[in-house]
Structures are given as structure tokens and as C-alpha cells.
Design a protein around this motif. Structure first.
Motif, PDB file in Angstrom:
ATOM      1  N   ARG A   1       0.796  -1.096   0.029  1.00  0.00           N
ATOM      2  CA  ARG A   1       0.094  -0.050  -0.066  1.00  0.00           C
ATOM      3  C   ARG A   1       1.029   1.277   0.068  1.00  0.00           C
ATOM      4  N   LYS A   2       0.244   2.340  -0.355  1.00  0.00           N
ATOM      5  CA  LYS A   2       0.768   3.688  -0.580  1.00  0.00           C
ATOM      6  C   LYS A   2      -0.094   4.710  -0.256  1.00  0.00           C
ATOM      7  N   PRO A   3      -0.280   5.658   0.659  1.00  0.00           N
ATOM      8  CA  PRO A   3      -1.438   6.265   0.760  1.00  0.00           C
ATOM      9  C   PRO A   3      -1.619   7.586  -0.423  1.00  0.00           C
ATOM     10  N   SER A   4      -0.218   7.868  -0.864  1.00  0.00           N
ATOM     11  CA  SER A   4      -0.408   8.838  -2.058  1.00  0.00           C
ATOM     12  C   SER A   4       0.598   8.618  -3.130  1.00  0.00           C
ATOM     13  N   VAL A   5       0.172   8.200  -4.384  1.00  0.00           N
ATOM     14  CA  VAL A   5       1.161   7.981  -5.553  1.00  0.00           C
ATOM     15  C   VAL A   5       1.612   8.841  -6.092  1.00  0.00           C
ATOM     16  N   HIS A   6       2.940   8.852  -6.465  1.00  0.00           N
ATOM     17  CA  HIS A   6       3.515  10.020  -7.180  1.00  0.00           C
ATOM     18  C   HIS A   6       3.826   9.460  -8.715  1.00  0.00           C
ATOM     19  N   TRP A   7       4.067  10.412  -9.497  1.00  0.00           N
ATOM     20  CA  TRP A   7       4.319   9.907 -10.841  1.00  0.00           C
ATOM     21  C   TRP A   7       5.345   8.949 -11.056  1.00  0.00           C
ATOM     22  N   SER A   8       6.506   9.235 -10.113  1.00  0.00           N
ATOM     23  CA  SER A   8       7.674   8.144 -10.529  1.00  0.00           C
ATOM     24  C   SER A   8       7.494   6.981  -9.886  1.00  0.00           C
ATOM     25  N   ASP A   9       6.296   6.583  -9.024  1.00  0.00           N
ATOM     26  CA  ASP A   9       6.112   5.145  -8.703  1.00  0.00           C
ATOM     27  C   ASP A   9       5.613   4.513  -9.802  1.00  0.00           C
ATOM     28  N   ALA A  10       5.501   4.946 -11.000  1.00  0.00           N
ATOM     29  CA  ALA A  10       5.030   4.045 -12.248  1.00  0.00           C
ATOM     30  C   ALA A  10       6.122   3.067 -12.406  1.00  0.00           C
ATOM     31  N   ALA A  11       5.830   1.762 -12.341  1.00  0.00           N
ATOM     32  CA  ALA A  11       6.795   0.542 -12.654  1.00  0.00           C
ATOM     33  C   ALA A  11       6.024  -0.556 -12.388  1.00  0.00           C
ATOM     34  N   GLU A  12       6.833  -1.690 -12.451  1.00  0.00           N
ATOM     35  CA  GLU A  12       6.423  -3.095 -12.320  1.00  0.00           C
ATOM     36  C   GLU A  12       6.738  -3.434 -10.810  1.00  0.00           C
ATOM     37  N   TYR A  13       5.716  -3.825 -10.380  1.00  0.00           N
ATOM     38  CA  TYR A  13       5.774  -4.380  -8.666  1.00  0.00           C
ATOM     39  C   TYR A  13       5.850  -6.001  -8.643  1.00  0.00           C
ATOM     40  N   PHE A  14       6.824  -6.473  -7.944  1.00  0.00           N
ATOM     41  CA  PHE A  14       6.690  -7.917  -7.905  1.00  0.00           C
ATOM     42  C   PHE A  14       6.688  -8.434  -6.404  1.00  0.00           C
ATOM     43  N   CYS A  15       5.818  -9.100  -5.893  1.00  0.00           N
ATOM     44  CA  CYS A  15       5.753  -9.763  -4.620  1.00  0.00           C
ATOM     45  C   CYS A  15       6.504 -11.306  -4.713  1.00  0.00           C
ATOM     46  N   ALA A  16       7.140 -11.416  -3.731  1.00  0.00           N
ATOM     47  CA  ALA A  16       8.134 -12.739  -3.782  1.00  0.00           C
ATOM     48  C   ALA A  16       7.928 -13.502  -2.310  1.00  0.00           C
ATOM     49  N   VAL A  17       8.257 -14.911  -2.415  1.00  0.00           N
ATOM     50  CA  VAL A  17       8.103 -15.777  -1.218  1.00  0.00           C
ATOM     51  C   VAL A  17       9.393 -16.373  -1.292  1.00  0.00           C
ATOM     52  N   ALA A  18       9.650 -16.679   0.130  1.00  0.00           N
ATOM     53  CA  ALA A  18      10.788 -17.802   0.178  1.00  0.00           C
ATOM     54  C   ALA A  18      10.790 -18.233   1.655  1.00  0.00           C
ATOM     55  N   SER A  19      11.394 -19.521   1.833  1.00  0.00           N
ATOM     56  CA  SER A  19      11.445 -19.923   3.004  1.00  0.00           C
ATOM     57  C   SER A  19      12.515 -20.912   3.406  1.00  0.00           C
ATOM     58  N   GLY A  20      13.106 -20.862   4.631  1.00  0.00           N
ATOM     59  CA  GLY A  20      14.181 -21.997   5.025  1.00  0.00           C
ATOM     60  C   GLY A  20      15.085 -21.620   3.671  1.00  0.00           C
ATOM     61  N   ASN A  21      15.457 -22.703   3.032  1.00  0.00           N
ATOM     62  CA  ASN A  21      16.772 -22.572   2.026  1.00  0.00           C
ATOM     63  C   ASN A  21      16.268 -22.387   0.659  1.00  0.00           C
ATOM     64  N   THR A  22      14.841 -22.261   0.651  1.00  0.00           N
ATOM     65  CA  THR A  22      14.275 -22.301  -0.764  1.00  0.00           C
ATOM     66  C   THR A  22      14.216 -20.777  -1.363  1.00  0.00           C
ATOM     67  N   PRO A  23      14.789 -21.132  -2.780  1.00  0.00           N
ATOM     68  CA  PRO A  23      14.867 -19.858  -3.370  1.00  0.00           C
ATOM     69  C   PRO A  23      13.648 -18.836  -3.416  1.00  0.00           C
ATOM     70  N   LEU A  24      13.739 -17.739  -4.111  1.00  0.00           N
ATOM     71  CA  LEU A  24      12.717 -16.672  -4.108  1.00  0.00           C
ATOM     72  C   LEU A  24      11.797 -17.388  -5.320  1.00  0.00           C
ATOM     73  N   VAL A  25      10.636 -17.190  -4.999  1.00  0.00           N
ATOM     74  CA  VAL A  25       9.452 -17.331  -5.935  1.00  0.00           C
ATOM     75  C   VAL A  25       8.699 -16.129  -6.133  1.00  0.00           C
ATOM     76  N   PHE A  26       8.787 -15.701  -7.556  1.00  0.00           N
ATOM     77  CA  PHE A  26       7.999 -14.417  -7.799  1.00  0.00           C
ATOM     78  C   PHE A  26       6.581 -14.543  -8.290  1.00  0.00           C
ATOM     79  N   GLY A  27       5.975 -13.409  -8.001  1.00  0.00           N
ATOM     80  CA  GLY A  27       4.511 -13.509  -8.882  1.00  0.00           C
ATOM     81  C   GLY A  27       5.021 -12.883 -10.155  1.00  0.00           C
ATOM     82  N   LYS A  28       3.692 -12.928 -11.007  1.00  0.00           N
ATOM     83  CA  LYS A  28       4.058 -12.525 -12.379  1.00  0.00           C
ATOM     84  C   LYS A  28       4.259 -11.043 -12.526  1.00  0.00           C
ATOM     85  N   GLY A  29       3.859 -10.231 -11.509  1.00  0.00           N
ATOM     86  CA  GLY A  29       4.157  -8.718 -11.335  1.00  0.00           C
ATOM     87  C   GLY A  29       2.883  -7.977 -11.721  1.00  0.00           C
ATOM     88  N   THR A  30       2.665  -6.879 -11.219  1.00  0.00           N
ATOM     89  CA  THR A  30       1.645  -5.753 -11.489  1.00  0.00           C
ATOM     90  C   THR A  30       2.273  -4.608 -12.109  1.00  0.00           C
TER      91      THR A  30
END
Lengths: 112, 114
Positions: free
Chosen positions: A77-106
Motif C-alpha cells: 500500500r501507499k497513501p499517495s502515489v507519485h508519478w515516479s511510482d510508475a513501474a512493475e511491482y513484484f511480490c516474492a516468497v521464500a522460506s528456509g533454504n528455498t529460492p525466491l519465488v516471484f509473482g507475475k508482477g503488477t
């Protein structure tokens, strides 16, 4: 296997408006959760991370995310978006010794 | 600036050829990760090295190989290139190993196969 779902492929918001990007993960144990941002032509920059403790985490550039175990979500979340925030955003998850798994992005577009 | 350096930034080559992508991790980081980013597959983990040893393997093709040298820089070798190998290849590094380690990414190498 771990998986991450970002349901929104593309979101457009007006400058100054609030923003929420959704992320749902699938993993049995407590995950380590991350949000990254990728500007055009650049690599991924870490915005924030959650490992344990307070479920509301603060990151750089005014972003925050909330971990909700009951919903398997980690929305950004972000309360007030700025034009410079335009980009691709990725969520990722890991655990223990497992590598990062990424979402497809927004992809976030910001309009005046 | 993440501190992770990737060279070259762009690479254009033909099918059947072989290329080498190079990555210098952040100072002090022992782990190096390689990722492939394409429009259809998204960000895919390829392989991880920790202090010179292979640590984890993801969706890496047999035509691809990597290594990490004593000075901790890493190289990703792609051979018998196909059109579908066109993608952005990212390197990331972290101080140690384990999912809890935040990874810091380089700016990537854009590979175009003609």
C-alpha cells in the motif's frame, strides 16, 4: 510448492490517490515475504520485507505492506502515489533454504 | 545502485551461438543467484551459488551452465542458443544463503537472439 499470485496485471491510478497492490501466496510454513519494484530498463529494487513480528512493515519510498496469515496475503500500500511510482511491482516468497519465488508482477501506471 | 554489476548490458547474437554473462556481487556477499525474465514466463530462478559451490537449481536448461569463481564473481554460460532464449538475465546477490536473505539485483543483461 510455493507459489505467488498477483491478481492484477495492470493498475492505473491518479497521482495523489492511494494504492493497494494485491499478493497472495501459497506455502505451508511461515514464509519470508518481499516486495520488489522494477523501473523500465533497471533491475529489481527491494521495497520491503517481512520475516516475523509486527505484521505491518514499512519500506522505502513511503510504501508499507501488511501480512495477513488468515488470508495468505501480503498486500502493498501507499497513501499517495507519485508519478515516479510508475513501474512493475513484484511480490516474492521464500522460506528456509528455498529460492525466491516471484509473482507475475503488477504494472502500475500513474495518470495526472 | 545495488552494488551488483552485470556485463554486458546488451547482447545480440544468432541462433546456435554461445554467450557468457558476467556478474560481480555486492562487496561481502557470498551468494549469487541467476534469474531469467521473459514476457511469457515472468521471473524464473535458474541457479544459485554460495561461496563457489552450487547451492540450488531451478528451471535451468541443460544448455545453460554457471560457475562462481574464487573472487566470488559468477558467469552464466548459454550455449546452442535458440530464439526462445531471448530474455533479460538478472544476477542477484546476498550475504549468505537461505530464504531469509534479501537479494540485491543487478540491472540485467538483455539477450537478443536473431
Amino acid at each position: 510448492a510455493q507459489s505467488v499470485t498477483q491478481p492484477d496485471i495492470h493498475i492505473t491510478v491518479s497521482e495523489g490517490a492511494s494504492l493497494e497492490l494485491r499478493c497472495n501466496y501459497s506455502y505451508g510454513a511461515t514464509p519470508y515475504l518481499f516486495w520488489y519494484v522494477q523501473s523500465p530498463g533497471q533491475g529489481l529494487q527491494l521495497l520491503l520485507k517481512y520475516f516475523s513480528g509486527d505484521t505491518l512493515v514499512q519500506g522505502i519510498k513511503g510504501f508499507e505492506a501488511e501480512f495477513k496469515r488468515s488470508q495468505s496475503s501480503f498486500n502493498l500500500r501507499k497513501p499517495s502515489v507519485h508519478w515516479s511510482d510508475a513501474a512493475e511491482y513484484f511480490c516474492a516468497v521464500a522460506s528456509g533454504n528455498t529460492p525466491l519465488v516471484f509473482g507475475k508482477g503488477t504494472r502500475l501506471s500513474v495518470i495526472a | 545502485d545495488s552494488g551488483v554489476t552485470q556485463t554486458p548490458k546488451h547482447l545480440i547474437t544468432a541462433t546456435g551461438q554461445r554467450v557468457t554473462l558476467r556478474c560481480s556481487p555486492r562487496s561481502g556477499d557470498l551468494s549469487v543467484y541467476w534469474y531469467q525474465q521473459s514476457l511469457d514466463q515472468g521471473l524464473q530462478f535458474l541457479i544459485q551459488y554460495y561461496n563457489g559451490e552450487e547451492r540450488a537449481k531451478g528451471n535451468i536448461l541443460e544448455r545453460f551452465s554457471a560457475q562462481q569463481f574464487p573472487d566470488l564473481h559468477s558467469e552464466l554460460n548459454l550455449s546452442s542458443l535458440e530464439l526462445g532464449d531471448s530474455a533479460l538475465y538478472f544476477c542477484a546477490s546476498s550475504p549468505s544463503t537461505g530464504g531469509i536473505q534479501p537479494q540485491h539485483f543487478g540491472d540485467g543483461t538483455r539477450l537478443s537472439i536473431l
